[in-house]
Design an enzyme around this catalytic site. Structure first.
Site, PDB file in Angstrom:
ATOM      1  N   LEU A  38       0.837  -1.207   0.000  1.00  0.00           N
ATOM      2  CA  LEU A  38       0.000   0.000   0.000  1.00  0.00           C
ATOM      3  C   LEU A  38       0.867   1.250   0.000  1.00  0.00           C
ATOM      4  CD1 LEU A  38      -3.169   0.731   2.088  1.00  0.00           C
ATOM      5  CD2 LEU A  38      -1.291   2.378   2.119  1.00  0.00           C
ATOM      6  N   ASP A  41       0.895   8.869   0.908  1.00  0.00           N
ATOM      7  CA  ASP A  41       1.334  10.230   0.566  1.00  0.00           C
ATOM      8  C   ASP A  41       2.644  10.308  -0.226  1.00  0.00           C
ATOM      9  OD1 ASP A  41      -0.532  10.280   2.595  1.00  0.00           O
ATOM     10  OD2 ASP A  41       0.667  11.474   3.967  1.00  0.00           O
ATOM     11  N   GLN A  57       5.018   7.262   1.100  1.00  0.00           N
ATOM     12  CA  GLN A  57       4.584   6.460   2.241  1.00  0.00           C
ATOM     13  C   GLN A  57       4.276   5.078   1.711  1.00  0.00           C
ATOM     14  OE1 GLN A  57       3.642   7.482   5.911  1.00  0.00           O
ATOM     15  NE2 GLN A  57       5.549   8.226   5.072  1.00  0.00           N
ATOM     16  N   TYR A 100       6.604   8.441   9.147  1.00  0.00           N
ATOM     17  CA  TYR A 100       5.461   9.121   8.543  1.00  0.00           C
ATOM     18  C   TYR A 100       5.915  10.264   7.621  1.00  0.00           C
ATOM     19  CZ  TYR A 100       1.532   6.701  10.823  1.00  0.00           C
ATOM     20  OH  TYR A 100       0.571   5.789  11.186  1.00  0.00           O
ATOM     21  N   SER A 101       4.935  10.966   7.082  1.00  0.00           N
ATOM     22  CA  SER A 101       5.223  11.895   5.979  1.00  0.00           C
ATOM     23  C   SER A 101       6.187  13.017   6.342  1.00  0.00           C
ATOM     24  CB  SER A 101       3.916  12.505   5.478  1.00  0.00           C
ATOM     25  OG  SER A 101       3.237  11.548   4.706  1.00  0.00           O
ATOM     26  N   ARG A 159       2.456  16.164  13.054  1.00  0.00           N
ATOM     27  CA  ARG A 159       3.250  15.452  12.044  1.00  0.00           C
ATOM     28  C   ARG A 159       3.329  16.179  10.698  1.00  0.00           C
ATOM     29  NH1 ARG A 159      -1.115  11.857  13.180  1.00  0.00           N
ATOM     30  NH2 ARG A 159      -2.832  12.081  11.704  1.00  0.00           N
ATOM     31  N   ASP A 160       4.053  15.530   9.800  1.00  0.00           N
ATOM     32  CA  ASP A 160       4.143  15.920   8.386  1.00  0.00           C
ATOM     33  C   ASP A 160       4.904  17.230   8.173  1.00  0.00           C
ATOM     34  OD1 ASP A 160       2.476  13.706   8.250  1.00  0.00           O
ATOM     35  OD2 ASP A 160       0.648  14.884   7.989  1.00  0.00           O
ATOM     36  N   GLU A 218      -3.700  17.722   8.534  1.00  0.00           N
ATOM     37  CA  GLU A 218      -2.543  16.929   8.124  1.00  0.00           C
ATOM     38  C   GLU A 218      -1.850  17.585   6.923  1.00  0.00           C
ATOM     39  OE1 GLU A 218      -4.392  12.988   7.348  1.00  0.00           O
ATOM     40  OE2 GLU A 218      -3.454  12.347   9.219  1.00  0.00           O
TER      41      GLU A 218
HETATM   42  C1  FRU Z   1      -1.950  11.382   5.448  1.00  0.00           C
HETATM   43  C2  FRU Z   1      -1.258  10.738   6.628  1.00  0.00           C
HETATM   44  C3  FRU Z   1      -0.223  11.640   7.242  1.00  0.00           C
HETATM   45  C4  FRU Z   1       0.734  10.673   7.881  1.00  0.00           C
HETATM   46  C5  FRU Z   1       0.728   9.541   6.873  1.00  0.00           C
HETATM   47  C6  FRU Z   1       0.903   8.176   7.466  1.00  0.00           C
HETATM   48  O1  FRU Z   1      -2.472  10.457   4.547  1.00  0.00           O
HETATM   49  O2  FRU Z   1      -2.187  10.312   7.593  1.00  0.00           O
HETATM   50  O3  FRU Z   1      -0.739  12.585   8.142  1.00  0.00           O
HETATM   51  O4  FRU Z   1       2.010  11.217   8.055  1.00  0.00           O
HETATM   52  O5  FRU Z   1      -0.506   9.601   6.198  1.00  0.00           O
HETATM   53  O6  FRU Z   1       1.013   7.216   6.472  1.00  0.00           O
END
Ligand code: FRU
Length: 469
Positions: A38, A41, A57, A100-101, A159-160, A218
């Site tokens: 899968l 992002d 991701q 994560y992102s 995050r991100d 996000e």
């Molecule tokens: C957005 C998200 C981000 C996170 C990532 C995890 O789709 O939820 O906020 O960093 O995907 O896979």
């Protein structure tokens, strides 16, 4: 788990699953998709040393969300891509539940990524670390660990990171949720990418004239475009309205001005970036010649995704095509990156009433239409686009429930440019005034059929397969 172990597991998953994935007729001919597993992002999108780098991701081990890795591609033309070594695997305690992102920057010739180390605890709570890694001249990533802990006053949903440079200093935006469950964007500054100072909240629920506007924001991305500051962000928790915000989570933008001395972002209304069924978590970068490019995830983390048939072939989701952004009357305009025209093969023209047009093969195709009057386009009998004086309606049956579902765009439709690739369509309205991106899952050799009395002028190209080495 050790990095070597995780990387070996990922390699085994690719070796054992890639043939089954490649044999799926829903696999795109020229959009980016994960070899197996899968993908969500886009991450670390940058033009660096003459090449575009695009990370993603990725859960290589299952068609499920979970402890994400960063996969990596590169390209010198945005059309032909190459797999690069896996960038990050979630091997360290500070990223135990996923790398994560995040983003990439060029720090004096060193490609540096900032990303979120996601950590979940047994009691269901979580924390997040903003982490840094650098890529060496052999393409190896070296983790330097966390550079920012969870700021006080927020839940574990912070995050991100998206980072840019201004007047010799680094700035970072983060998506966040405060303790009252309000979505926010936080701003930080650093002289060196390692020491970060909090500059406060610059946008979110109950800020800048917004009322309650979602429980979590996000994937923020803040950049200058044609004299304005644009904040792209994905608010979660907006209630669906009759003709907008119909996806489970939204992805949109605010235009305004980032006032660096005052550390304030004054902005106007929230606009959706895409009006289709699948679009989320986009990221932008600057092209070699200074264009602002955007790539989004043609997916939504809404659970319906697990009813997509590609799951049976061991892979899920694709990226959108790369898009060029400009600003027209305070609104973002998105157009397919001009590089994609290299994919065009033979061109065909038609004019006449919609119902007089022949059925067209849209396996991998681009269409340019001028439209006057009402008509209907049926993509392989499964996805239907209705053009009327009040705008567009895109219809399909929900994969989970089988019930019909619709998405809308309101306005006067003059032109449509439609990119089709096996199991996706991207519909650019009026030279990019709006876009509708959606997946659909036709049988092999899908055709487009036209209905209605509206007049259409049509150019059609079949598109060649792109190379992913
Ligand atoms: C957005 C998200 C981000 C996170 C990532 C995890 O789709 O939820 O906020 O960093 O995907 O896979």
């Amino acid at each position: 788990m050790s990095e070597v172990h995780l990387v070996r597991q990922a390699l085994r998953a690719v070796l054992s699953g890639q043939q089954r994935a490649a044999a799926d007729h829903h696999r795109p001919a020229w959009h980016l998709a994960p070899p197996v597993g899968l993908m969500n992002d886009p991450n670390g999108f940058i033009h660096f040393n003459q090449r575009y780098v695009l990370c993603y991701q990725w859960n290589p081990l299952a068609c499920a969300h979970g402890a994400k890795f960063w996969g990596q591609w590169s390209s010198d033309d945005l059309v032909n891509w190459r797999h690069e070594p896996l960038a990050l695997a979630p091997s360290e305690p500070y990223e135990s539940h996923g790398c994560y992102s995040g983003c990439a920057v060029d720090n004096q010739g060193e490609l540096t990524v900032l990303y979120t180390g996601n950590v979940k605890f047994d009691d269901g709570s979580r924390t997040a670390w903003q982490c840094l890694a650098t890529r060496d001249e052999h393409g190896e990533f070296h983790k330097h660990g966390p550079v920012l802990a969870l700021p006080e006053g927020y839940t574990g949903h912070v995050r991100d990171p998206k980072v840019w440079q201004h007047d010799g200093l680094w700035y970072m935006v983060l998506g966040a949720q405060n303790l009252a469950s309000e979505g926010k964007v936080l701003l930080f500054r650093s002289p060196d990418l390692h020491q970060w100072t909090s500059l406060g909240e610059i946008a979110g629920s109950h800020l800048n004239g917004l009322e309650a506007f979602g429980y979590m924001w996000e994937c923020p991305d803040l950049f200058e475009l044609d004299g304005s500051s644009v904040l792209v962000v994905c608010p979660q928790g907006l209630a669906a309205e009759a003709r907008r915000w119909r996806n489970t989570f939204q992805s949109g933008y605010f235009c305004g001005t980032l006032d660096y001395p005052a550390l304030q972002f004054r902005h106007g209304e929230f606009h959706e970036l895409d009006h289709g069924f699948e679009f989320y978590a986009p990221q932008t970068c600057l092209s070699a010649d200074g264009r602002r490019l955007l790539i989004g995830w043609m997916g939504i983390p809404d659970g319906d995704e697990f009813f997509q048939p590609t799951r049976d072939h061991g892979w899920m989701h694709i990226m959108t095509c790369p898009r060029e952004l400009t600003l027209r009357d305070g609104r973002l305009v998105q157009q397919p990156a001009r590089e994609l025209q290299q994919l065009r093969r033979q061109e065909m023209h038609f004019t006449g009433s919609a119902q007089s047009l022949p059925a067209l093969v849209i396996d991998s195709a681009e269409l340019e239409l001028t439209v006057s009057g009402s008509c209907e386009l049926k993509f392989a009998g499964t996805l239907q686009l209705t053009v009327e004086s009040e705008g567009l309606t895109l219809r399909r049956n929900n994969l989970r429930s089988g019930e019909p579902e619709e998405r809308y765009w309101s306005g006067d439709v003059r032109t449509l440019r439609i990119l089709c690739d096996r199991s996706s369509v991207e519909i650019f309205i009026n030279e990019g005034e709006a876009v509708m991106s959606s997946r659909y899952f036709p049988s092999a050799e899908p055709q487009l059929r036209f209905y209605g009395a509206g007049q259409i002028g049509l150019r059609h190209w079949s598109l060649r397969q792109c190379v992913i080495e």
